[in-house]
Design an enzyme around this catalytic site. Structure first.
Site, PDB file in Angstrom:
ATOM      1  N   ASP A 323       0.808  -1.220   0.000  1.00  0.00           N
ATOM      2  CA  ASP A 323       0.000   0.000   0.000  1.00  0.00           C
ATOM      3  C   ASP A 323       0.842   1.270   0.000  1.00  0.00           C
ATOM      4  OD1 ASP A 323      -2.531  -1.160  -0.087  1.00  0.00           O
ATOM      5  OD2 ASP A 323      -2.562  -1.479   2.073  1.00  0.00           O
ATOM      6  N   LYS A 350      -5.950  -2.631  -7.063  1.00  0.00           N
ATOM      7  CA  LYS A 350      -6.259  -2.013  -5.781  1.00  0.00           C
ATOM      8  C   LYS A 350      -7.451  -1.068  -5.967  1.00  0.00           C
ATOM      9  CE  LYS A 350      -3.890  -2.646  -2.518  1.00  0.00           C
ATOM     10  NZ  LYS A 350      -3.996  -3.675  -1.443  1.00  0.00           N
TER      11      LYS A 350
END
Length: 441
Positions: A323, A350
């Site tokens: 992330d 994502k």
């Protein structure tokens, strides 16, 4: 609803001491496991962003009593493993892929039926990687085309224990299978060839689940959980989210004269990849007051402006910082020389296609960037400012993209304008006030 763009521009050194919101991964799991324990659990430091609030709402809909006190302490009275109730309506997951995938696992081994919906961004994210193992355990999953939301999960009790080898590194898939295994007689096993964040294993053990972790001759982790568990209520202190800390860390590294201390950051080794990469690039990041809170390593971090150098980022580090790559790309844009990344296929699925969206945005503010299928190559400025852009950068409803370009704007001559900062509410509601406070200190 039309949202006005937000401009971020240079405002001098960043200084001061800040905290960041509670760890999102741990916050989700705290609510879910507390809701499956019998008795009252207490949670402090819970991330009160939209994603975690979606998890709280879903667990309430399935019978748990969840309250936030005026002192910020959350109390959860659980229903016990096997005690989840049929929700009266669809569960709206907003933008939260973690909530959706983990809750699908919980529902899969309970005799209830749940429909999951989400916003436009979440509805484009594939759920097939979770549907496959849960279907093998006996759940009946009806999804929209492409294995996407909205979808319906009809759980089975008792479901079938499973031994599942992860085809891709995914803490969410691993956790979904383990959570399903909580209510299944026998032993459920997950084999992960590449280690992913281990918050689920740590927390399941803390709640009293019969869980073990071994390593085979090839280095793969074998996680085994014995079902029909009886979870005991806990008192949980959620550490600061390292994924949120990434943004003030990179901001302090790239803005000349900056000296920022972040308190109480989670330092779980399965999440700390960015710190190591930034240090390899020459980042001055000092670890202070290392300690353990609720089974998780925690520390304070002092970060000072640094002359960064480009590196080749090892692809095997990706699971420990998946992330954080958007903001790493920003750091690379101001480094000396070339930074190369690869093995980042996961970024394509994502909240947005983070490789394509970051490449376009970096080019918009004047960075030299080349896009490949599985990563970016970025030639940095050796610390000089980028030109920036008054034209709004497209964040694609992705909170980490929006925050990454907010950070970049702090070291662009003309600043950077982000088209929509509202998605940041999902994970870091205090982001903009935090940046202003560091600039004004």
């Amino acid at each position: 609803m039309t949202t006005a763009p937000t401009r971020f521009a240079p405002s001098g050194p960043l200084t001061g001491t800040v905290s960041v919101p509670g760890d999102k991964s741990i916050s989700h799991r705290s609510l879910m496991l507390s809701a499956l324990a019998v008795g009252e659990s207490r949670i402090t430091g819970l991330l009160e962003g939209e994603d975690v609030l979606a998890t709280a709402a879903a667990m309430r809909a399935m019978g748990a009593d969840i309250l936030r006190g005026d002192d910020g302490v959350w109390t959860v009275h659980g229903v016990g493993v096997g005690g989840l109730m049929q929700p009266g309506q669809a569960l709206d997951m907003g933008n939260s892929g973690t909530s959706t995938r983990l809750l699908m696992g919980l529902v899969a081994s309970h005799a209830i039926t749940c429909t999951f919906t989400g916003d436009a961004s979440l509805s484009h994210r594939p759920m097939g990687r979770v549907i496959e193992p849960l279907s093998a355990m006996g759940a009946d999953v009806s999804a929209s085309p492409g294995g996407r939301l909205p979808l319906m999960v009809r759980g089975l009790a008792p479901a079938v224990p499973l031994e599942y080898r992860l085809p891709v590194a995914s803490a969410q898939v691993k956790s979904a299978v383990l959570l399903a295994g909580l209510n299944i007689p026998g032993v459920t096993r997950v084999i992960e060839p590449v280690a992913t964040r281990d918050h689920s294993e740590r927390m399941l053990k803390g709640f009293g689940a019969d869980i073990s972790v071994e390593t085979d001759a090839d280095g793969a982790r074998i996680i085994s959980i014995t079902g029909e568990a009886e979870l005991k209520p806990q008192t949980i202190a959620v550490p600061g989210d390292p994924s949120s800390a990434a943004f003030p860390i990179v901001a302090a590294l790239i803005v000349p004269g900056s000296d920022v201390t972040l308190t109480g950051i989670g330092m779980n080794p399965t999440r700390a990849g960015l710190i190591g990469v930034l240090r390899d690039m020459g980042g001055d990041i000092e670890t202070l007051d290392e300690r353990e809170v609720g089974g998780e390593p925690v520390a304070d971090l002092r970060v000072r402006h640094s002359a960064l150098s480009g590196i080749d980022v090892p692809p095997d580090i990706a699971p420990s910082m998946i992330d954080e790559f958007p903001v790493l790309f920003v750091a690379a844009a101001f480094a000396k020389g070339t930074t190369r990344t690869s093995g980042l296929d996961e970024l394509r699925v994502k909240e947005s296609d983070r490789i394509a969206v970051m490449a376009a945005g970096l080019a918009e503010i004047g960075a030299q960037v080349e896009e490949a299928e599985d990563g970016l190559t970025i030639i940095g400025t050796s610390g000089d400012m980028l030109p920036g852009s008054a034209h709004p950068i497209a964040s694609s409803l992705d909170h980490r993209i929006a925050m990454s370009f907010a950070v970049a704007g702090l070291h662009c001559r003309d600043g950077a304008s982000v088209d929509d900062m509202h998605p940041v509410q999902t994970s870091f509601p205090t982001f903009e006030p935090m940046l202003r406070g560091l600039a004004e200190a």
